[in-house]
Design a protein around this motif. Structure first.
Motif, PDB file in Angstrom:
ATOM      1  N   TYR A  51      36.984  86.656  46.000  1.00 17.84           N
ATOM      2  CA  TYR A  51      35.968  85.630  45.768  1.00 17.84           C
ATOM      3  C   TYR A  51      36.565  84.284  45.381  1.00 17.84           C
ATOM      4  N   LEU A  52      37.768  84.300  44.850  1.00 20.06           N
ATOM      5  CA  LEU A  52      38.396  83.059  44.413  1.00 20.06           C
ATOM      6  C   LEU A  52      38.688  82.122  45.577  1.00 20.06           C
ATOM      7  N   VAL A  53      39.168  82.669  46.701  1.00 21.58           N
ATOM      8  CA  VAL A  53      39.603  81.813  47.803  1.00 21.58           C
ATOM      9  C   VAL A  53      38.793  81.954  49.095  1.00 21.58           C
ATOM     10  N   SER A  54      38.265  83.114  49.368  1.00 22.74           N
ATOM     11  CA  SER A  54      37.634  83.314  50.675  1.00 22.74           C
ATOM     12  C   SER A  54      36.348  82.524  50.901  1.00 22.74           C
ATOM     13  N   PRO A  55      35.600  82.124  49.882  1.00 20.71           N
ATOM     14  CA  PRO A  55      34.391  81.338  50.167  1.00 20.71           C
ATOM     15  C   PRO A  55      34.655  79.892  50.599  1.00 20.71           C
ATOM     16  N   ILE A  56      35.869  79.403  50.463  1.00 20.60           N
ATOM     17  CA  ILE A  56      36.149  77.994  50.753  1.00 20.60           C
ATOM     18  C   ILE A  56      35.717  77.578  52.161  1.00 20.60           C
ATOM     19  N   PRO A  57      36.094  78.309  53.219  1.00 21.29           N
ATOM     20  CA  PRO A  57      35.631  77.888  54.555  1.00 21.29           C
ATOM     21  C   PRO A  57      34.100  77.906  54.679  1.00 21.29           C
ATOM     22  N   ALA A  58      33.455  78.901  54.073  1.00 18.70           N
ATOM     23  CA  ALA A  58      31.996  78.979  54.139  1.00 18.70           C
ATOM     24  C   ALA A  58      31.356  77.815  53.384  1.00 18.70           C
ATOM     25  N   ILE A  59      31.917  77.447  52.238  1.00 25.25           N
ATOM     26  CA  ILE A  59      31.386  76.311  51.482  1.00 25.25           C
ATOM     27  C   ILE A  59      31.456  75.042  52.332  1.00 25.25           C
ATOM     28  N   ILE A  60      32.569  74.831  52.993  1.00 28.53           N
ATOM     29  CA  ILE A  60      32.736  73.642  53.839  1.00 28.53           C
ATOM     30  C   ILE A  60      31.693  73.632  54.957  1.00 28.53           C
ATOM     31  N   LEU A  61      31.537  74.763  55.645  1.00 24.02           N
ATOM     32  CA  LEU A  61      30.602  74.825  56.771  1.00 24.02           C
ATOM     33  C   LEU A  61      29.142  74.769  56.311  1.00 24.02           C
ATOM     34  N   TYR A  62      28.823  75.455  55.228  1.00 26.98           N
ATOM     35  CA  TYR A  62      27.455  75.403  54.706  1.00 26.98           C
ATOM     36  C   TYR A  62      27.124  73.999  54.203  1.00 26.98           C
ATOM     37  N   ASN A  63      28.091  73.331  53.591  1.00 23.75           N
ATOM     38  CA  ASN A  63      27.875  71.955  53.141  1.00 23.75           C
ATOM     39  C   ASN A  63      27.619  71.034  54.335  1.00 23.75           C
ATOM     40  N   LYS A  64      28.407  71.205  55.383  1.00 27.54           N
ATOM     41  CA  LYS A  64      28.238  70.386  56.592  1.00 27.54           C
ATOM     42  C   LYS A  64      26.847  70.566  57.189  1.00 27.54           C
ATOM     43  N   ALA A  65      26.294  71.770  57.081  1.00 21.40           N
ATOM     44  CA  ALA A  65      24.960  72.062  57.616  1.00 21.40           C
ATOM     45  C   ALA A  65      23.856  71.761  56.592  1.00 21.40           C
ATOM     46  N   ASN A  66      24.223  71.195  55.450  1.00 24.59           N
ATOM     47  CA  ASN A  66      23.273  70.864  54.376  1.00 24.59           C
ATOM     48  C   ASN A  66      22.529  72.085  53.835  1.00 24.59           C
ATOM     49  N   TYR A  67      23.232  73.208  53.711  1.00 28.45           N
ATOM     50  CA  TYR A  67      22.639  74.427  53.176  1.00 28.45           C
ATOM     51  C   TYR A  67      22.929  74.623  51.689  1.00 28.45           C
ATOM     52  N   ASN A  69      22.378  73.491  47.800  1.00 26.91           N
ATOM     53  CA  ASN A  69      21.653  72.736  46.791  1.00 26.91           C
ATOM     54  C   ASN A  69      22.556  72.729  45.556  1.00 26.91           C
ATOM     55  N   TYR A  70      23.188  71.595  45.295  1.00 27.17           N
ATOM     56  CA  TYR A  70      24.185  71.525  44.224  1.00 27.17           C
ATOM     57  C   TYR A  70      23.578  71.690  42.841  1.00 27.17           C
ATOM     58  N   TYR A  71      22.365  71.217  42.640  1.00 21.47           N
ATOM     59  CA  TYR A  71      21.725  71.387  41.334  1.00 21.47           C
ATOM     60  C   TYR A  71      21.538  72.873  41.021  1.00 21.47           C
ATOM     61  N   PHE A  72      20.929  73.615  41.959  1.00 26.18           N
ATOM     62  CA  PHE A  72      20.749  75.051  41.765  1.00 26.18           C
ATOM     63  C   PHE A  72      22.092  75.754  41.640  1.00 26.18           C
ATOM     64  N   SER A  73      23.044  75.337  42.459  1.00 24.24           N
ATOM     65  CA  SER A  73      24.363  75.965  42.443  1.00 24.24           C
ATOM     66  C   SER A  73      25.039  75.827  41.092  1.00 24.24           C
ATOM     67  N   ILE A  74      24.951  74.646  40.479  1.00 21.30           N
ATOM     68  CA  ILE A  74      25.573  74.435  39.173  1.00 21.30           C
ATOM     69  C   ILE A  74      24.916  75.323  38.115  1.00 21.30           C
ATOM     70  N   LEU A  75      23.594  75.423  38.151  1.00 15.33           N
ATOM     71  CA  LEU A  75      22.899  76.285  37.194  1.00 15.33           C
ATOM     72  C   LEU A  75      23.306  77.749  37.364  1.00 15.33           C
ATOM     73  N   VAL A  76      23.385  78.201  38.620  1.00 12.48           N
ATOM     74  CA  VAL A  76      23.788  79.580  38.890  1.00 12.48           C
ATOM     75  C   VAL A  76      25.231  79.816  38.438  1.00 12.48           C
ATOM     76  N   VAL A  77      26.107  78.844  38.669  1.00 13.09           N
ATOM     77  CA  VAL A  77      27.507  78.973  38.260  1.00 13.09           C
ATOM     78  C   VAL A  77      27.620  79.078  36.736  1.00 13.09           C
ATOM     79  N   ILE A  78      26.858  78.279  36.026  1.00 14.50           N
ATOM     80  CA  ILE A  78      26.893  78.349  34.560  1.00 14.50           C
ATOM     81  C   ILE A  78      26.490  79.750  34.085  1.00 14.50           C
ATOM     82  N   GLY A  79      25.394  80.256  34.620  1.00 15.86           N
ATOM     83  CA  GLY A  79      24.970  81.614  34.274  1.00 15.86           C
ATOM     84  C   GLY A  79      25.995  82.652  34.679  1.00 15.86           C
TER      85      GLY A  79
END
Length: 133
Positions: A51-67, A69-79
């Motif tokens: 999980y530490l490294v493998s999501p990086i390509p998916a994050i890049i591609l999902y970000n490019k497709a605007n998938y 939501n950074y606000y929700f993501s930050i809240l989920v990461v904190i939890g």
């Protein structure tokens, strides 16, 4: 050499699953690593590194497709940081047995499996297209 190939295939399946549905380590990779012969805690440790490294390509591609939501993501990461710390503390200090961890994993996988089978296979009018949603 065969072991290395099998481990890379397990990682590829987990990564493919992670890229498509966002889940791979917990639901797919850990049970496969256990079938491969690792104990649960070593399988979890391996999945955490995955999980530490493998999501990086998916994050890049999902970000490019605007998938993303950074606000929700930050809240989920904190939890997640809090929950991961507490869970790792419980396991690393042996407050829970490996047998109990297996039972928790089995119950979790059953609940998720039944929920998704009910929601996407049994109640959808056009359940043949649930993969394409």
């Amino acid at each position: 050499m065969l072991n290395e190939i099998v481990l890379m295939l397990i990682g590829a399946l987990g990564g493919l699953s992670m890229g498509i549905i966002g889940v791979g380590a917990g639901i797919l990779t850990i049970p496969l690593l256990i079938l491969f012969g690792l104990n649960l805690r070593t399988a979890v440790g391996c999945a955490l590194i995955m999980y530490l490294v493998s999501p990086i390509p998916a994050i890049i591609l999902y970000n490019k497709a605007n998938y993303i939501n950074y606000y929700f993501s930050i809240l989920v990461v904190i939890g997640s940081l809090i929950g991961t710390y507490v869970g790792a503390y419980i396991v690393s200090n042996k407050y829970i047995s490996e047998s109990a961890s297996h039972k928790i994993l089995a119950v979790f996988l059953l609940i998720i499996s039944f929920y998704y089978a009910y929601k996407y296979l049994l109640t959808e009018k056009d359940s043949a297209n649930f993969i394409l949603e």
